[in-house]
Design an enzyme around this catalytic site. Structure first.
Site, PDB file in Angstrom:
ATOM      1  N   GLU A  22      42.253  98.397  44.777  1.00 18.20           N
ATOM      2  CA  GLU A  22      41.965  98.386  43.343  1.00 18.20           C
ATOM      3  C   GLU A  22      40.494  98.563  42.993  1.00 18.20           C
ATOM      4  O   GLU A  22      40.158  99.139  41.950  1.00 18.20           O
ATOM      5  CB  GLU A  22      42.496  97.085  42.710  1.00 18.20           C
ATOM      6  CG  GLU A  22      44.001  97.036  42.515  1.00 18.20           C
ATOM      7  CD  GLU A  22      44.759  96.565  43.746  1.00 18.20           C
ATOM      8  OE1 GLU A  22      45.970  96.315  43.643  1.00 18.20           O
ATOM      9  OE2 GLU A  22      44.142  96.456  44.830  1.00 18.20           O
ATOM     10  N   GLY A  76      49.744  97.342  44.109  1.00 18.19           N
ATOM     11  CA  GLY A  76      50.919  96.613  43.646  1.00 18.19           C
ATOM     12  C   GLY A  76      52.031  96.584  44.668  1.00 18.19           C
ATOM     13  O   GLY A  76      52.873  95.680  44.659  1.00 18.19           O
ATOM     14  N   GLU A 121      51.171  93.735  46.884  1.00 20.19           N
ATOM     15  CA  GLU A 121      51.404  92.525  46.091  1.00 20.19           C
ATOM     16  C   GLU A 121      52.898  92.226  45.987  1.00 20.19           C
ATOM     17  O   GLU A 121      53.309  91.062  46.027  1.00 20.19           O
ATOM     18  CB  GLU A 121      50.772  92.678  44.708  1.00 20.19           C
ATOM     19  CG  GLU A 121      49.245  92.654  44.776  1.00 20.19           C
ATOM     20  CD  GLU A 121      48.578  92.912  43.438  1.00 20.19           C
ATOM     21  OE1 GLU A 121      47.839  92.037  42.971  1.00 20.19           O
ATOM     22  OE2 GLU A 121      48.812  94.003  42.858  1.00 20.19           O
ATOM     23  N   ALA A 180      50.651 101.109  41.995  1.00 22.67           N
ATOM     24  CA  ALA A 180      51.155 101.149  40.629  1.00 22.67           C
ATOM     25  C   ALA A 180      50.998 102.556  40.070  1.00 22.67           C
ATOM     26  O   ALA A 180      50.228 103.366  40.589  1.00 22.67           O
ATOM     27  CB  ALA A 180      50.396 100.150  39.757  1.00 22.67           C
TER      28      ALA A 180
END
Length: 258
Positions: free
Chosen positions: A135, A112, A115, A66
């Site tokens: 993360e 992300g 994900e 991200a």
């Protein structure tokens, strides 16, 4: 429609969505997520589209994570909102999309990015792919479904190991764990996805839609609510502030556990 962060085209009844932020290793920012949602929603009833392929521009990254600078100063409530809106508008949309979605993972799929790949119905990886959920190095946890989809795909023990160590795995490891369906040479990545789609487009779209719905029904949504709450609370910790500051200033973080 013209997109700022995506390259979109339809070929042989397949909707190709390429995240086109190569200079940023295709990192997901707010506008990119919004554009992905727009493309998917605008084609959900398009009878000319029987499947979706999502990939990243260039050879280095599918999506390397991200865009951290966008949320570095978020509060707890803002963190919860970030996760909830992202999950609902993009990641859950992909998982529940009535047409098969394949993620063509070319290079890094981190945070992300992984994900996003996990929300797809299938994953095909290039042999240079590296996958992980880093993360915790920022004082965060995965917030776009990672804590729920990863254990469903590879099992609880290995999923927790990957999340709490932040270790990356290579494409072959991912294949052996069931995280990706196939590993191929990078120049064969899109062709392998097309090969899978060539079978899908011959099948009943109605039956495929029903099959996707049935397969997805095995799991409960409760875990996602827990993830949203926990993800948001991370934004109130000193570790989060330290992790982001260290990342943005290119230094090693010094976590205190608070």
């Amino acid at each position: 429609m013209n997109y700022q962060n995506l390259f979109v085209n339809i070929e042989d009844q397949i909707l190709f969505i390429t995240i086109n932020r190569e200079a940023k290793l295709n990192a997901l920012n707010k506008s990119t997520l919004e554009e992905i949602a727009q493309v998917l929603n605008s084609n959900v009833d398009n009878k000319e589209v029987l499947g979706v392929l999502i990939t990243g521009a260039g050879s280095k990254a599918f999506v390397a994570g991200a865009d951290i600078s966008e949320f570095s100063n978020y509060s707890i409530e803002e963190g919860k909102k970030l996760a909830a809106i992202g999950q609902d508008s993009v990641f859950n949309l992909i998982e529940n999309y009535p047409k098969p979605v394949i993620a063509a993972v070319n290079g890094f799929a981190l945070g992300g990015g992984l994900e996003l790949a996990m929300s797809a119905h299938m994953r095909v990886a290039s042999d240079n792919a590296r996958l992980g959920l880093p993360e915790v190095t920022l004082g965060l946890i995965p917030g776009y479904g990672g804590t729920q989809r990863l254990p469903r795909l590879i099992g609880k023990g290995k999923a927790i190991e990957m999340i709490v160590t932040a270790d990356m795995i290579d494409a072959k490891q991912a294949e052996s764990l069931g995280l990706v369906n196939y590993v191929v040479a990078q120049d064969e990545l899109i062709n392998k996805c097309k090969e899978i789609f060539s079978k899908i487009v011959q099948r009943s779209p109605t039956a495929i839609k029903a099959a996707i719905k049935a397969v997805n029904a095995y799991s409960s949504a409760d875990g996602f609510d827990v993830e949203i709450q926990s993800f948001g609370e991370c934004f109130g910790t000193e570790d989060f502030k330290e992790g982001v500051d260290a990342f943005l200033n290119k230094r090693k973080p010094n976590f205190k556990g608070n």
